[in-house]
Write a protein that holds these residues in place. Structure first.
Motif, PDB file in Angstrom:
ATOM      1  N   TYR A 175       4.469  -5.173  23.296  1.00 25.33           N
ATOM      2  CA  TYR A 175       5.468  -6.220  23.477  1.00 25.33           C
ATOM      3  C   TYR A 175       6.676  -5.614  24.187  1.00 25.33           C
ATOM      4  O   TYR A 175       7.240  -4.618  23.734  1.00 25.33           O
ATOM      5  CB  TYR A 175       5.877  -6.804  22.131  1.00 25.33           C
ATOM      6  CG  TYR A 175       4.719  -7.420  21.380  1.00 25.33           C
ATOM      7  CD1 TYR A 175       4.433  -8.776  21.477  1.00 25.33           C
ATOM      8  CD2 TYR A 175       3.873  -6.629  20.581  1.00 25.33           C
ATOM      9  CE1 TYR A 175       3.358  -9.346  20.806  1.00 25.33           C
ATOM     10  CE2 TYR A 175       2.797  -7.183  19.911  1.00 25.33           C
ATOM     11  CZ  TYR A 175       2.543  -8.535  20.028  1.00 25.33           C
ATOM     12  OH  TYR A 175       1.470  -9.088  19.368  1.00 25.33           O
ATOM     13  N   GLU A 176       7.045  -6.235  25.288  1.00 26.09           N
ATOM     14  CA  GLU A 176       8.155  -5.737  26.101  1.00 26.09           C
ATOM     15  C   GLU A 176       9.372  -6.630  25.903  1.00 26.09           C
ATOM     16  O   GLU A 176       9.321  -7.839  26.171  1.00 26.09           O
ATOM     17  CB  GLU A 176       7.746  -5.718  27.569  1.00 26.09           C
ATOM     18  CG  GLU A 176       8.823  -5.206  28.512  1.00 26.09           C
ATOM     19  CD  GLU A 176       8.378  -5.260  29.967  1.00 26.09           C
ATOM     20  OE1 GLU A 176       8.083  -4.202  30.532  1.00 26.09           O
ATOM     21  OE2 GLU A 176       8.298  -6.397  30.515  1.00 26.09           O
TER      22      GLU A 176
ATOM     23  N   VAL B 192      10.158 -10.334  26.921  1.00 28.06           N
ATOM     24  CA  VAL B 192       9.853 -10.549  28.338  1.00 28.06           C
ATOM     25  C   VAL B 192       8.388 -10.931  28.498  1.00 28.06           C
ATOM     26  O   VAL B 192       8.047 -11.905  29.154  1.00 28.06           O
ATOM     27  CB  VAL B 192      10.169  -9.288  29.165  1.00 28.06           C
ATOM     28  CG1 VAL B 192       9.767  -9.489  30.624  1.00 28.06           C
ATOM     29  CG2 VAL B 192      11.646  -8.932  29.056  1.00 28.06           C
ATOM     30  N   ARG B 193       7.512 -10.163  27.868  1.00 31.19           N
ATOM     31  CA  ARG B 193       6.079 -10.432  27.951  1.00 31.19           C
ATOM     32  C   ARG B 193       5.356  -9.590  26.919  1.00 31.19           C
ATOM     33  O   ARG B 193       5.915  -8.648  26.354  1.00 31.19           O
ATOM     34  CB  ARG B 193       5.536 -10.100  29.347  1.00 31.19           C
ATOM     35  CG  ARG B 193       5.737  -8.630  29.748  1.00 31.19           C
ATOM     36  CD  ARG B 193       5.070  -8.309  31.053  1.00 31.19           C
ATOM     37  NE  ARG B 193       5.354  -6.929  31.466  1.00 31.19           N
ATOM     38  CZ  ARG B 193       4.670  -6.271  32.401  1.00 31.19           C
ATOM     39  NH1 ARG B 193       3.675  -6.878  33.023  1.00 31.19           N
ATOM     40  NH2 ARG B 193       4.985  -5.032  32.719  1.00 31.19           N
ATOM     41  N   SER B 194       4.111  -9.928  26.677  1.00 36.23           N
ATOM     42  CA  SER B 194       3.236  -9.104  25.851  1.00 36.23           C
ATOM     43  C   SER B 194       1.903  -8.999  26.556  1.00 36.23           C
ATOM     44  O   SER B 194       1.524  -9.882  27.341  1.00 36.23           O
ATOM     45  CB  SER B 194       3.072  -9.700  24.451  1.00 36.23           C
ATOM     46  OG  SER B 194       2.280 -10.873  24.500  1.00 36.23           O
ATOM     47  N   MET B 195       1.189  -7.936  26.291  1.00 36.91           N
ATOM     48  CA  MET B 195      -0.106  -7.714  26.939  1.00 36.91           C
ATOM     49  C   MET B 195      -1.003  -6.930  26.005  1.00 36.91           C
ATOM     50  O   MET B 195      -0.522  -6.226  25.103  1.00 36.91           O
ATOM     51  CB  MET B 195       0.079  -6.979  28.269  1.00 36.91           C
ATOM     52  CG  MET B 195       0.632  -5.562  28.122  1.00 36.91           C
ATOM     53  SD  MET B 195       1.657  -5.053  29.497  1.00 36.91           S
ATOM     54  CE  MET B 195       3.228  -5.776  29.014  1.00 36.91           C
TER      55      MET B 195
ATOM     56  N   ARG C  78      -1.594  -4.737  20.973  1.00 33.79           N
ATOM     57  CA  ARG C  78      -0.810  -5.305  22.056  1.00 33.79           C
ATOM     58  C   ARG C  78       0.483  -4.509  22.214  1.00 33.79           C
ATOM     59  O   ARG C  78       0.935  -3.843  21.268  1.00 33.79           O
ATOM     60  CB  ARG C  78      -0.475  -6.785  21.789  1.00 33.79           C
ATOM     61  CG  ARG C  78      -1.677  -7.689  21.639  1.00 33.79           C
ATOM     62  CD  ARG C  78      -1.276  -9.159  21.561  1.00 33.79           C
ATOM     63  NE  ARG C  78      -0.717  -9.648  22.827  1.00 33.79           N
ATOM     64  CZ  ARG C  78      -1.461 -10.040  23.875  1.00 33.79           C
ATOM     65  NH1 ARG C  78      -2.790  -9.987  23.807  1.00 33.79           N
ATOM     66  NH2 ARG C  78      -0.886 -10.492  24.981  1.00 33.79           N
TER      67      ARG C  78
END
Length: 272
Positions: A191-192, A252-255, A189
């Motif tokens: 991570y931002e 902020v988000r993870s993807m 993943r």
């Protein structure tokens, strides 16, 4: 027979002259190279140290995530903000630290690309713990069992006072007011994180004494954070650093790696 013997002698002389010219050329090239190296060193005495430091970083970046280099059986992982760091590290000490015998386990990578608020990029590997060996090859986790995207993800790395290697750009090249983005990955993943504003608490960038370990505390609002720590270097000595540069940001988000934008995945293959 006499002409043949003369031809043989002439060929021998030609070979001798050719080898002599070749050796002379090599000697001249060697002298020019050495002289150029000396001049380069005089212009930038830290050039060799910076080159060796970047070589260590490159070695770390070529390791696979999850790869472990076992150290001395009596030495394990250590954590903290490297309170005994003495500032700008020499190439001799860096080489000694790399051979110190602590285990080296790669957990992932961190990248801060060139962007608004970040004039020079960062790309180093993340290793377990903050032993001198881990910090010789990249950044280390300052808290045991910390996980990307959870709690306070705290990382420490050296400041070489060159605004480029390890976490060196954090001191002079990062502007928290512009709120730059920070990316970490375990190659599963991405991570931002984004650096906090200077107008709120916690601030995005600040200086603390080396004894201040409160920066490692877990966030009280349960918002996942990232904390980056490096030595605060004061010119012209760049030694005996008594303070630390702290950079903090929020998730902020993870993807997943496969669904992440290509420009983010490229951050971990091409040094910015």
């Amino acid at each position: 027979m006499e002409p043949s013997r003369q031809n043989f002698r002439n060929k021998g002389k030609k070979r001798f002259i050719t080898w002599k010219r070749l050796l002379k050329t090599c000697f001249v090239v060697l002298i020019i190279t050495v002289a150029g190296g000396v001049c380069f060193w005089l212009l930038d005495p830290n050039a060799l140290g910076n080159y060796i430091a970047q070589s260590r970083v490159d070695q770390g970046n070529h390791m696979r995530v999850g790869q472990v280099k076992h150290g001395h059986k009596r030495k394990g992982y250590v954590y903290g903000t490297n309170s005994q760091a003495s500032g700008d590290i020499s190439q001799q000490q860096l080489a000694k630290d790399a051979r110190a015998g602590y285990p080296l386990k790669k957990l992932g990578e961190i990248a801060i690309p060139v962007q608004s608020g970040m004039r020079v990029g960062v790309h180093v590997s993340i290793f377990q713990g903050t032993s001198v060996t881990a910090l010789a090859y990249g950044a280390g986790t300052a808290i045991a069992n910390e996980k990307m995207g959870q709690g306070n993800y705290a990382l420490s790395a050296h400041n070489m006072a060159n605004n480029s290697t390890y976490f060196s750009p954090l001191q002079n090249e990062l502007s928290a007011n512009q709120r730059p983005y920070i990316y970490v990955t375990d190659h599963k993943r991405i991570y931002e994180y984004r650096v906090f504003s200077q107008n709120n608490q916690p601030k995005g960038k600040f200086i603390v004494p080396l004894t201040d370990t409160a920066v490692l505390n877990q966030p009280t609002n349960h918002q996942p954070q990232i904390t980056l720590t490096t030595c605060y270097e004061i010119p012209p000595d760049y030694a005996n650093a008594q303070n630390r540069v702290i950079v903090k940001g929020g998730l902020v988000r993870s993807m997943s790696w496969h669904s992440a934008p290509s420009n983010q995945k490229k951050l971990f293959f091409n040094r910015q």
